[in-house]
Design a protein around this motif. Structure first.
Motif, PDB file in Angstrom:
ATOM      1  N   ASP A 288       0.827  -1.206   0.000  1.00 32.43           N
ATOM      2  CA  ASP A 288       0.000   0.000   0.000  1.00 32.43           C
ATOM      3  C   ASP A 288       0.865   1.261   0.000  1.00 32.43           C
ATOM      4  OD1 ASP A 288      -2.336  -1.494  -0.002  1.00 32.43           O
ATOM      5  OD2 ASP A 288      -2.638  -1.312   2.170  1.00 32.43           O
ATOM      6  N   GLY A 289       1.955   1.234   0.726  1.00 31.18           N
ATOM      7  CA  GLY A 289       2.862   2.372   0.745  1.00 31.18           C
ATOM      8  C   GLY A 289       3.470   2.643  -0.612  1.00 31.18           C
ATOM      9  N   TYR A 290       3.889   1.568  -1.285  1.00 30.80           N
ATOM     10  CA  TYR A 290       4.430   1.733  -2.634  1.00 30.80           C
ATOM     11  C   TYR A 290       3.349   2.241  -3.587  1.00 30.80           C
ATOM     12  CZ  TYR A 290       8.949  -0.376  -1.624  1.00 30.80           C
ATOM     13  OH  TYR A 290      10.201  -0.621  -1.133  1.00 30.80           O
ATOM     14  N   ARG A 291       2.124   1.762  -3.425  1.00 33.86           N
ATOM     15  CA  ARG A 291       1.028   2.240  -4.274  1.00 33.86           C
ATOM     16  C   ARG A 291       0.803   3.737  -4.062  1.00 33.86           C
ATOM     17  NH1 ARG A 291      -3.480  -0.257  -2.339  1.00 33.86           N
ATOM     18  NH2 ARG A 291      -3.803   1.626  -1.112  1.00 33.86           N
ATOM     19  N   ASP A 292       0.802   4.169  -2.808  1.00 31.77           N
ATOM     20  CA  ASP A 292       0.603   5.584  -2.520  1.00 31.77           C
ATOM     21  C   ASP A 292       1.731   6.444  -3.097  1.00 31.77           C
ATOM     22  OD1 ASP A 292      -1.710   4.875  -1.194  1.00 31.77           O
ATOM     23  OD2 ASP A 292      -0.805   4.998   0.803  1.00 31.77           O
ATOM     24  N   LEU A 293       2.961   5.966  -2.993  1.00 30.61           N
ATOM     25  CA  LEU A 293       4.087   6.695  -3.575  1.00 30.61           C
ATOM     26  C   LEU A 293       3.949   6.789  -5.092  1.00 30.61           C
ATOM     27  CD1 LEU A 293       7.047   5.186  -1.511  1.00 30.61           C
ATOM     28  CD2 LEU A 293       6.208   7.542  -1.421  1.00 30.61           C
ATOM     29  N   ALA A 294       3.567   5.700  -5.721  1.00 30.58           N
ATOM     30  CA  ALA A 294       3.410   5.689  -7.178  1.00 30.58           C
ATOM     31  C   ALA A 294       2.264   6.590  -7.620  1.00 30.58           C
ATOM     32  CB  ALA A 294       3.183   4.268  -7.668  1.00 30.58           C
ATOM     33  N   ARG A 295       1.206   6.650  -6.844  1.00 30.53           N
ATOM     34  CA  ARG A 295       0.063   7.503  -7.192  1.00 30.53           C
ATOM     35  C   ARG A 295       0.417   8.976  -7.161  1.00 30.53           C
ATOM     36  NH1 ARG A 295      -5.405   4.738  -4.929  1.00 30.53           N
ATOM     37  NH2 ARG A 295      -5.763   3.515  -6.796  1.00 30.53           N
ATOM     38  N   GLN A 296       1.437   9.339  -6.420  1.00 28.74           N
ATOM     39  CA  GLN A 296       1.885  10.734  -6.415  1.00 28.74           C
ATOM     40  C   GLN A 296       2.447  11.120  -7.782  1.00 28.74           C
ATOM     41  OE1 GLN A 296       4.612  11.335  -3.145  1.00 28.74           O
ATOM     42  NE2 GLN A 296       3.167  10.528  -1.649  1.00 28.74           N
ATOM     43  N   GLU A 297       2.944  10.137  -8.513  1.00 30.10           N
ATOM     44  CA  GLU A 297       3.554  10.384  -9.825  1.00 30.10           C
ATOM     45  C   GLU A 297       2.639  10.036 -10.993  1.00 30.10           C
ATOM     46  OE1 GLU A 297       6.757  11.512 -10.512  1.00 30.10           O
ATOM     47  OE2 GLU A 297       7.003  11.926  -8.372  1.00 30.10           O
ATOM     48  N   PHE A 298       1.788   9.023 -10.832  1.00 32.56           N
ATOM     49  CA  PHE A 298       1.000   8.491 -11.929  1.00 32.56           C
ATOM     50  C   PHE A 298      -0.461   8.347 -11.536  1.00 32.56           C
ATOM     51  CE2 PHE A 298       5.245   6.528 -11.916  1.00 32.56           C
ATOM     52  CZ  PHE A 298       5.749   7.046 -13.090  1.00 32.56           C
ATOM     53  N   SER A 299      -1.320   8.266 -12.517  1.00 31.23           N
ATOM     54  CA  SER A 299      -2.752   8.054 -12.286  1.00 31.23           C
ATOM     55  C   SER A 299      -3.119   6.653 -12.763  1.00 31.23           C
ATOM     56  CB  SER A 299      -3.563   9.090 -13.064  1.00 31.23           C
ATOM     57  OG  SER A 299      -4.933   8.840 -12.916  1.00 31.23           O
ATOM     58  N   PHE A 300      -3.663   5.820 -11.849  1.00 25.19           N
ATOM     59  CA  PHE A 300      -4.042   4.459 -12.200  1.00 25.19           C
ATOM     60  C   PHE A 300      -5.004   3.925 -11.146  1.00 25.19           C
ATOM     61  CE2 PHE A 300       0.011   4.581 -10.018  1.00 25.19           C
ATOM     62  CZ  PHE A 300      -0.277   3.876  -8.867  1.00 25.19           C
ATOM     63  N   SER A 301      -5.689   2.843 -11.486  1.00 23.57           N
ATOM     64  CA  SER A 301      -6.609   2.211 -10.543  1.00 23.57           C
ATOM     65  C   SER A 301      -5.844   1.261  -9.621  1.00 23.57           C
ATOM     66  CB  SER A 301      -7.684   1.435 -11.295  1.00 23.57           C
ATOM     67  OG  SER A 301      -7.102   0.311 -11.944  1.00 23.57           O
ATOM     68  N   THR A 302      -6.484   0.913  -8.518  1.00 23.61           N
ATOM     69  CA  THR A 302      -5.892  -0.074  -7.607  1.00 23.61           C
ATOM     70  C   THR A 302      -5.711  -1.405  -8.315  1.00 23.61           C
ATOM     71  OG1 THR A 302      -6.830   1.027  -5.678  1.00 23.61           O
ATOM     72  CG2 THR A 302      -6.233  -1.287  -5.407  1.00 23.61           C
ATOM     73  N   ALA A 303      -6.696  -1.793  -9.131  1.00 25.86           N
ATOM     74  CA  ALA A 303      -6.596  -3.059  -9.867  1.00 25.86           C
ATOM     75  C   ALA A 303      -5.397  -3.050 -10.815  1.00 25.86           C
ATOM     76  CB  ALA A 303      -7.881  -3.322 -10.638  1.00 25.86           C
ATOM     77  N   ALA A 304      -5.162  -1.927 -11.480  1.00 26.45           N
ATOM     78  CA  ALA A 304      -4.011  -1.825 -12.386  1.00 26.45           C
ATOM     79  C   ALA A 304      -2.704  -1.940 -11.606  1.00 26.45           C
ATOM     80  CB  ALA A 304      -4.064  -0.517 -13.164  1.00 26.45           C
ATOM     81  N   PHE A 305      -2.633  -1.298 -10.437  1.00 25.30           N
ATOM     82  CA  PHE A 305      -1.424  -1.401  -9.617  1.00 25.30           C
ATOM     83  C   PHE A 305      -1.211  -2.842  -9.169  1.00 25.30           C
ATOM     84  CE2 PHE A 305       0.876  -1.521  -5.632  1.00 25.30           C
ATOM     85  CZ  PHE A 305       2.002  -0.772  -5.934  1.00 25.30           C
ATOM     86  N   ASN A 306      -2.269  -3.504  -8.721  1.00 23.35           N
ATOM     87  CA  ASN A 306      -2.153  -4.891  -8.270  1.00 23.35           C
ATOM     88  C   ASN A 306      -1.667  -5.799  -9.392  1.00 23.35           C
ATOM     89  OD1 ASN A 306      -2.961  -4.205  -5.695  1.00 23.35           O
ATOM     90  ND2 ASN A 306      -5.095  -4.769  -6.038  1.00 23.35           N
ATOM     91  N   ASP A 307      -2.201  -5.605 -10.594  1.00 25.83           N
ATOM     92  CA  ASP A 307      -1.750  -6.405 -11.736  1.00 25.83           C
ATOM     93  C   ASP A 307      -0.269  -6.169 -12.013  1.00 25.83           C
ATOM     94  OD1 ASP A 307      -4.291  -7.454 -12.067  1.00 25.83           O
ATOM     95  OD2 ASP A 307      -4.812  -6.131 -13.752  1.00 25.83           O
ATOM     96  N   ALA A 308       0.144  -4.904 -11.985  1.00 30.25           N
ATOM     97  CA  ALA A 308       1.540  -4.571 -12.236  1.00 30.25           C
ATOM     98  C   ALA A 308       2.443  -5.115 -11.134  1.00 30.25           C
ATOM     99  CB  ALA A 308       1.704  -3.054 -12.356  1.00 30.25           C
TER     100      ALA A 308
END
Length: 53
Positions: free
Chosen positions: A12-32
Motif C-alpha cells: 500500500d505504501g508503494y502504491r501511494d508513492l506511485a500515485r503521487q507520480e502516476f494516475s491508475f486504478s488499484t486493480a491496475a497497480f495490483n496487476d503490475a
C-alpha cells in the motif's frame, strides 16, 4: 524489486508513492505488482509488511 534490495514499505505504501507520480486504478497497480514480482522472482515481496511498516 531489484535483486538484493530490501522492501522498505508495504505494498500500500508503494502504491501511494506511485500515485503521487502516476494516475491508475488499484486493480491496475495490483496487476503490475504481481507481474513485477513474477518477472523479478522476488517472491518475498508478496509478504504484507515492509521493514519500516
Amino acid at each position: 524489486m531489484s535483486e538484493g534490495k530490501p522492501k522498505l514499505h508495504t505494498k500500500d505504501g508503494y502504491r501511494d508513492l506511485a500515485r503521487q507520480e502516476f494516475s491508475f486504478s488499484t486493480a491496475a497497480f495490483n496487476d503490475a505488482w504481481i507481474w513485477a514480482v513474477e518477472d523479478t522472482g522476488r517472491q518475498d515481496w508478496y509478504e504484507s509488511r515492509g521493514r519500516d511498516a
